[in-house]
Design an enzyme around this catalytic site. Structure first.
Site, PDB file in Angstrom:
ATOM      1  N   CYS A  24       0.800  -1.222   0.000  1.00  0.00           N
ATOM      2  CA  CYS A  24       0.000   0.000   0.000  1.00  0.00           C
ATOM      3  C   CYS A  24       0.834   1.274   0.000  1.00  0.00           C
ATOM      4  CB  CYS A  24      -0.937   0.009   1.215  1.00  0.00           C
ATOM      5  SG  CYS A  24      -2.085  -1.392   1.263  1.00  0.00           S
ATOM      6  N   HIS A  35      12.497   1.424   5.053  1.00  0.00           N
ATOM      7  CA  HIS A  35      12.243  -0.005   4.831  1.00  0.00           C
ATOM      8  C   HIS A  35      12.837  -0.787   6.003  1.00  0.00           C
ATOM      9  CE1 HIS A  35      11.594  -3.762   2.887  1.00  0.00           C
ATOM     10  NE2 HIS A  35      11.442  -3.261   1.664  1.00  0.00           N
ATOM     11  N   HIS A  88      -1.680  19.835   7.156  1.00  0.00           N
ATOM     12  CA  HIS A  88      -2.662  18.770   6.880  1.00  0.00           C
ATOM     13  C   HIS A  88      -1.948  17.417   6.821  1.00  0.00           C
ATOM     14  CE1 HIS A  88      -5.415  22.033   5.861  1.00  0.00           C
ATOM     15  NE2 HIS A  88      -4.493  22.501   5.033  1.00  0.00           N
ATOM     16  N   HIS A  96      -2.380   6.946   5.536  1.00  0.00           N
ATOM     17  CA  HIS A  96      -2.944   5.829   4.785  1.00  0.00           C
ATOM     18  C   HIS A  96      -4.113   5.198   5.533  1.00  0.00           C
ATOM     19  CE1 HIS A  96      -3.507   2.120   2.696  1.00  0.00           C
ATOM     20  NE2 HIS A  96      -2.951   1.377   3.642  1.00  0.00           N
ATOM     21  N   HIS A 123     -14.087   5.366   5.828  1.00  0.00           N
ATOM     22  CA  HIS A 123     -15.536   5.144   5.944  1.00  0.00           C
ATOM     23  C   HIS A 123     -16.214   5.168   4.583  1.00  0.00           C
ATOM     24  CE1 HIS A 123     -19.765   6.252   6.732  1.00  0.00           C
ATOM     25  NE2 HIS A 123     -19.611   5.543   7.839  1.00  0.00           N
ATOM     26  N   ASN A 180     -10.275   0.807   2.340  1.00  0.00           N
ATOM     27  CA  ASN A 180      -8.840   0.805   2.071  1.00  0.00           C
ATOM     28  C   ASN A 180      -8.634   0.576   0.575  1.00  0.00           C
ATOM     29  OD1 ASN A 180      -6.111   0.325   1.807  1.00  0.00           O
ATOM     30  ND2 ASN A 180      -5.963  -1.112   3.511  1.00  0.00           N
TER      31      ASN A 180
END
Length: 503
Positions: free
Chosen positions: A220, A299, A384, A388, A417, A421
């Protein structure tokens, strides 16, 4: 709070507070200089030091020219587009549960039976606590009875998402597809041959010398990886456009087995995708929305727990699925901290760096008295946050670790919502939410934080070049007034709280 704000103001503006009085003093002295004083300065000092001054002046000019010539060119985000699936693909929680049932029933190994109800109760509990609402979208192939869990159906899903997002992007920007010089497509779980990047080239007739890349298996967080790759390419190739496409596939990767750690992903992932147009053309600055400030990639895959916390594989019956371990929130929190440790010094004001350094040294010297390091206030540097939308637990962890307020994670919770995802594209639905609320002002900085298997945490920081308005055909165009929603912290059920669209 007032004392800290005063401290922050003084430290941040310390240079100006010292520079302007000193400038005033020097200006006052210079104002009283006469012609005789200037002649005396020249003959007494400058004339006898020309050998020193001339090389110093030449070195200064050469250094300035070299800096201007070699510094990276700005990368602009001209426009982006998030795919909004058709209304007939909307999938309420009850409809999603029916999809699960039909997919399991259609599994040849079950001979058309699906008697065990314990898995259904488990999925229902996960679904109700996930933070997802009743207006997310499922793929058309799985909405049919019996569901089409085929390679062809998977290709149709991905093509609909990518082509839909790109058509809207090209329409909003009036950019000719043949002007695209760089193409980066990322899809973690679905990578057919020819590649998805080749599909884009074929569909929109991109030119033959386009530099195309296809990123697979990167989870993702691949959306920010794609942005980082495009940025590096734009620093090398001048006067061109880079097109980034981020998506994921549900049809081919829905899990039909009994392993509960693999069932969870079925409850979270939904259809979605985004297309982003970047440019390094100086003339595009005026019409662009943002300029890319920083990208930081972390990573932690060298650690076995991090490497295995999100993993695709076979279950006990040979069915392929993605398992999510119970360690995922701890791994995510640890990886985010490492990412912040790199990004923090780049964006935090001096006042926060000093406070962190003082507490860091204090903890080293007085371990018993100081239990925790100082958590920097990122809201002093960032306006802001786009975290994810991987799930409620992930958002909760980052909200706590970054000491954020509910409004700071509102875009993430609302995206989870409304759209679920959507993998690597979720951070773009969140940015679109902030724009639709009318909150993005000129000079505001936005931080996109993406998490993914491996385990990886990648960040991108953008600065708004203007007061940014929502794009035409924004995914929030018809529903922004219904958000945010109030979600019960225990049950996960939501209650719509209607607010002004510009609140």
């Amino acid at each position: 709070v007032n004392v800290k704000l005063l401290y922050h103001y003084v430290i941040t503006n310390l240079f100006n507070l010292c520079f302007f009085p000193l400038t005033a003093i020097v200006a006052g002295k210079a104002y009283r200089l006469t012609i005789d004083d200037l002649h005396h300065l020249y003959y007494s000092y400058l004339q006898h030091n020309l050998i020193t001054i001339a090389p110093l002046f030449a070195f200064t000019v050469f250094g300035s020219v070299l800096y201007i010539a070699t510094r990276p060119k700005p990368v602009y985000l001209v426009e982006y587009s998030c795919y909004l699936p058709p209304t007939h693909c909307r999938s309420s929680i009850s409809k999603v549960m029916d999809i699960f049932y039909q997919v399991r029933k259609a599994d040849p190994s079950r001979n058309g039976t699906c008697d065990d109800s314990s898995w259904l109760d488990f999925l229902r509990k996960i679904q109700e606590r996930s933070g997802l609402g009743d207006e997310t979208h499922g793929p058309e192939g799985l909405l049919q009875v019996p569901p089409r869990k085929t390679f062809a159906a998977a290709r149709e899903e991905t093509e609909q998402v990518i082509i839909g997002a790109l058509e809207n992007l090209f329409k909003n920007t009036n950019v000719n597809p043949k002007d695209i010089g760089i193409l980066v497509v990322n899809s973690s779980m679905f990578n057919p041959t020819p590649s998805l990047s080749a599909m884009v080239v074929n569909t929109f007739k991109l030119r033959s010398n386009v530099r195309s890349f296809n990123l697979g298996g990167m989870g993702c967080s691949a959306g920010v990886i794609a942005i980082d790759l495009a940025k590096d390419l734009l620093h090398v190739h001048k006067n061109t456009y880079a097109l980034v496409v981020s998506t994921e596939n549900i049809t081919y990767n829905i899990y039909a087995g009994d392993n509960r750690s693999m069932m969870v992903s079925n409850c979270l992932f939904r259809v979605g995708g985004a297309a982003i147009l970047l440019s390094n053309k100086p003339g595009d600055r005026r019409r662009s929305k943002y300029e890319l400030v920083h990208t930081v990639r972390t990573h932690t895959g060298a650690d076995d727990k991090s490497f295995r916390c999100v993993q695709q594989g076979d279950d006990e019956n040979g069915k392929i699925g993605v398992s999510l371990s119970k360690d995922i929130t701890d791994v995510a929190g640890r990886t985010v901290k490492k990412n912040i440790a790199t990004l923090g010094p780049l964006i935090l004001p001096l006042s926060e760096k000093l406070l962190f350094f003082v507490t860091f040294m204090g903890k080293k010297l007085f371990k018993d008295k100081i239990k925790h390091y100082y958590v920097p206030d990122f809201k002093l540097a960032i306006d802001h946050f786009c975290i994810h939308a991987g799930g409620r637990a992930v958002i909760d962890v980052l909200e706590k670790n970054l000491a954020l307020a509910p409004i700071d994670v509102e875009a993430s919770r609302s995206t989870l919502h409304r759209f679920g995802n959507t993998s690597s594209s979720s951070i773009w639905y969140e940015l679109a939410y902030i724009e639709a609320k009318g909150r993005m002002k000129k000079g505001n900085k936005v931080w996109q934080i993406a998490l993914g298997s491996g385990f990886k945490c990648n960040s991108a920081v953008w600065v708004a070049l203007n007061n940014v308005k929502a794009s035409t055909n924004s995914p929030w165009e018809h529903c922004i007034d219904r958000y945010p929603v109030k979600i019960d912290s225990d049950s996960g059920k939501s209650e719509t709280r209607v607010q002004n669209g510009r609140s």
